[in-house]
Design a protein around this motif. Sequence first.
Motif, PDB file in Angstrom:
ATOM      1  N   ASP A 108       4.410   2.310  14.597  1.00 27.01           N
ATOM      2  CA  ASP A 108       5.358   1.656  13.684  1.00 27.01           C
ATOM      3  C   ASP A 108       5.055   0.179  13.507  1.00 27.01           C
ATOM      4  O   ASP A 108       5.957  -0.661  13.437  1.00 27.01           O
ATOM      5  N   GLN A 109       3.756  -0.148  13.423  1.00 27.61           N
ATOM      6  CA  GLN A 109       3.352  -1.540  13.200  1.00 27.61           C
ATOM      7  C   GLN A 109       3.025  -1.837  11.738  1.00 27.61           C
ATOM      8  O   GLN A 109       2.664  -2.974  11.420  1.00 27.61           O
ATOM      9  N   VAL A 110       3.152  -0.845  10.875  1.00 25.45           N
ATOM     10  CA  VAL A 110       3.059  -1.107   9.436  1.00 25.45           C
ATOM     11  C   VAL A 110       4.424  -1.594   8.978  1.00 25.45           C
ATOM     12  O   VAL A 110       5.428  -0.888   9.106  1.00 25.45           O
ATOM     13  N   VAL A 111       4.482  -2.817   8.483  1.00 21.84           N
ATOM     14  CA  VAL A 111       5.759  -3.434   8.130  1.00 21.84           C
ATOM     15  C   VAL A 111       6.071  -3.265   6.646  1.00 21.84           C
ATOM     16  O   VAL A 111       7.207  -2.965   6.261  1.00 21.84           O
ATOM     17  N   PHE A 112       5.059  -3.457   5.793  1.00 13.84           N
ATOM     18  CA  PHE A 112       5.235  -3.325   4.350  1.00 13.84           C
ATOM     19  C   PHE A 112       4.110  -2.488   3.758  1.00 13.84           C
ATOM     20  O   PHE A 112       2.955  -2.585   4.187  1.00 13.84           O
ATOM     21  N   ARG A 113       4.448  -1.687   2.751  1.00 13.87           N
ATOM     22  CA  ARG A 113       3.453  -1.037   1.909  1.00 13.87           C
ATOM     23  C   ARG A 113       3.731  -1.414   0.467  1.00 13.87           C
ATOM     24  O   ARG A 113       4.887  -1.670   0.080  1.00 13.87           O
ATOM     25  N   TYR A 114       2.675  -1.464  -0.330  1.00 12.75           N
ATOM     26  CA  TYR A 114       2.872  -1.627  -1.761  1.00 12.75           C
ATOM     27  C   TYR A 114       3.540  -0.367  -2.301  1.00 12.75           C
ATOM     28  O   TYR A 114       3.172   0.747  -1.931  1.00 12.75           O
ATOM     29  N   ALA A 115       4.540  -0.536  -3.157  1.00 17.53           N
ATOM     30  CA  ALA A 115       5.200   0.608  -3.774  1.00 17.53           C
ATOM     31  C   ALA A 115       4.214   1.353  -4.662  1.00 17.53           C
ATOM     32  O   ALA A 115       3.149   0.836  -5.022  1.00 17.53           O
ATOM     33  N   ALA A 116       4.556   2.570  -5.004  1.00 10.16           N
ATOM     34  CA  ALA A 116       3.675   3.413  -5.813  1.00 10.16           C
ATOM     35  C   ALA A 116       3.222   2.672  -7.063  1.00 10.16           C
ATOM     36  O   ALA A 116       4.039   2.133  -7.804  1.00 10.16           O
ATOM     37  N   GLY A 117       1.909   2.618  -7.263  1.00 14.49           N
ATOM     38  CA  GLY A 117       1.340   1.966  -8.434  1.00 14.49           C
ATOM     39  C   GLY A 117       1.084   0.487  -8.281  1.00 14.49           C
ATOM     40  O   GLY A 117       0.526  -0.142  -9.181  1.00 14.49           O
ATOM     41  N   ASP A 118       1.469  -0.099  -7.146  1.00 14.68           N
ATOM     42  CA  ASP A 118       1.322  -1.553  -6.966  1.00 14.68           C
ATOM     43  C   ASP A 118       0.211  -1.963  -6.003  1.00 14.68           C
ATOM     44  O   ASP A 118       0.032  -3.158  -5.751  1.00 14.68           O
ATOM     45  N   ASN A 119      -0.527  -1.002  -5.463  1.00 14.48           N
ATOM     46  CA  ASN A 119      -1.616  -1.347  -4.540  1.00 14.48           C
ATOM     47  C   ASN A 119      -2.868  -1.713  -5.342  1.00 14.48           C
ATOM     48  O   ASN A 119      -3.894  -1.036  -5.285  1.00 14.48           O
ATOM     49  N   TYR A 120      -2.784  -2.806  -6.070  1.00 17.49           N
ATOM     50  CA  TYR A 120      -3.864  -3.171  -6.992  1.00 17.49           C
ATOM     51  C   TYR A 120      -5.107  -3.691  -6.284  1.00 17.49           C
ATOM     52  O   TYR A 120      -6.194  -3.724  -6.855  1.00 17.49           O
ATOM     53  N   ASN A 121      -4.955  -4.128  -5.030  1.00 18.51           N
ATOM     54  CA  ASN A 121      -6.128  -4.696  -4.346  1.00 18.51           C
ATOM     55  C   ASN A 121      -6.899  -3.676  -3.522  1.00 18.51           C
ATOM     56  O   ASN A 121      -7.964  -3.975  -2.997  1.00 18.51           O
ATOM     57  N   GLY A 122      -6.342  -2.452  -3.379  1.00 16.64           N
ATOM     58  CA  GLY A 122      -7.053  -1.392  -2.674  1.00 16.64           C
ATOM     59  C   GLY A 122      -6.880  -1.395  -1.177  1.00 16.64           C
ATOM     60  O   GLY A 122      -7.700  -0.824  -0.443  1.00 16.64           O
ATOM     61  N   SER A 123      -5.815  -2.002  -0.663  1.00 17.93           N
ATOM     62  CA  SER A 123      -5.604  -2.070   0.782  1.00 17.93           C
ATOM     63  C   SER A 123      -5.538  -0.686   1.408  1.00 17.93           C
ATOM     64  O   SER A 123      -5.018   0.267   0.804  1.00 17.93           O
ATOM     65  N   SER A 124      -6.049  -0.577   2.627  1.00 18.61           N
ATOM     66  CA  SER A 124      -6.041   0.696   3.356  1.00 18.61           C
ATOM     67  C   SER A 124      -4.619   1.230   3.473  1.00 18.61           C
ATOM     68  O   SER A 124      -3.700   0.513   3.883  1.00 18.61           O
ATOM     69  N   ASP A 125      -4.432   2.488   3.070  1.00 16.60           N
ATOM     70  CA  ASP A 125      -3.142   3.165   3.176  1.00 16.60           C
ATOM     71  C   ASP A 125      -2.030   2.410   2.450  1.00 16.60           C
ATOM     72  O   ASP A 125      -0.862   2.573   2.770  1.00 16.60           O
ATOM     73  N   GLY A 126      -2.406   1.570   1.479  1.00 14.88           N
ATOM     74  CA  GLY A 126      -1.409   0.813   0.725  1.00 14.88           C
ATOM     75  C   GLY A 126      -0.676  -0.225   1.539  1.00 14.88           C
ATOM     76  O   GLY A 126       0.405  -0.694   1.146  1.00 14.88           O
TER      77      GLY A 126
END
Length: 225
Positions: free
Chosen positions: A162-180
């Motif tokens: 549970d160390q993922v704090v934020f993810r880009y919402a659907a369609g907003d991961n424009y930079n290609g980050s791993s697992d959004g």
Amino acid sequence: MRVGVVQFPGSCDEVDALLAAERAVGAGNAELLWHRDRDLKGVDAVVVPGGFSYGDYLRAGAIAALSPAMESVAAFARDGGPVLGICNGFQVLCEAGLLPGTMLMNVGRRFVFRQVELDVVAADTAWTRATRRGQLLSIPAKHQTGRWYAPDETVERLVADDQVVFRYAAGDNYNGSSDGIAGVCNAARNVVGLMPHPEHAVDPLTGSADGLLLFRSPLEAAGVA
């Protein structure tokens, strides 16, 4: 509560971070910390702001991570002090080994500035106590080297812990980050980094005040909100 904002040569968002912190903790309770000074002046929380520290020479955040102030920030974090890294500050924290992963150039290899929606994945960190899990925050992002990357096994471990704090919402991961992934925390949950800029989203007149929730969170974590 007093908040310190570290200033490096090439920082450009330290004043906005300072003003955002003051909105949350009160005028006069935030101050700049010069990168060559090891004295954190007794602050209760530290923000490592966005910009282009040392012109992003060598690698974004790499030189700033070696600064005297960051030695003190690392010790502060080890003692449980809340530390927030924003954009270039996130890069600095990764380079300093305070957060997992690294930053690569955006998939489009261009600087992009746009409003994004962030999904709050972990609402129990020092910097997300004022949010709720699953809440969507409207925050601007602006970077070229903002694609957070880690090997698959590291991503799986961070998700499990549970160390993922934020993810880009659907369609907003424009930079290609791993697992959004847009932001992560350390195992102790007191150090958080994210690429979008909450300090630019603290007033409805700018389109969103959602970023103010991050700056209010240390107050709630300390039980003084």
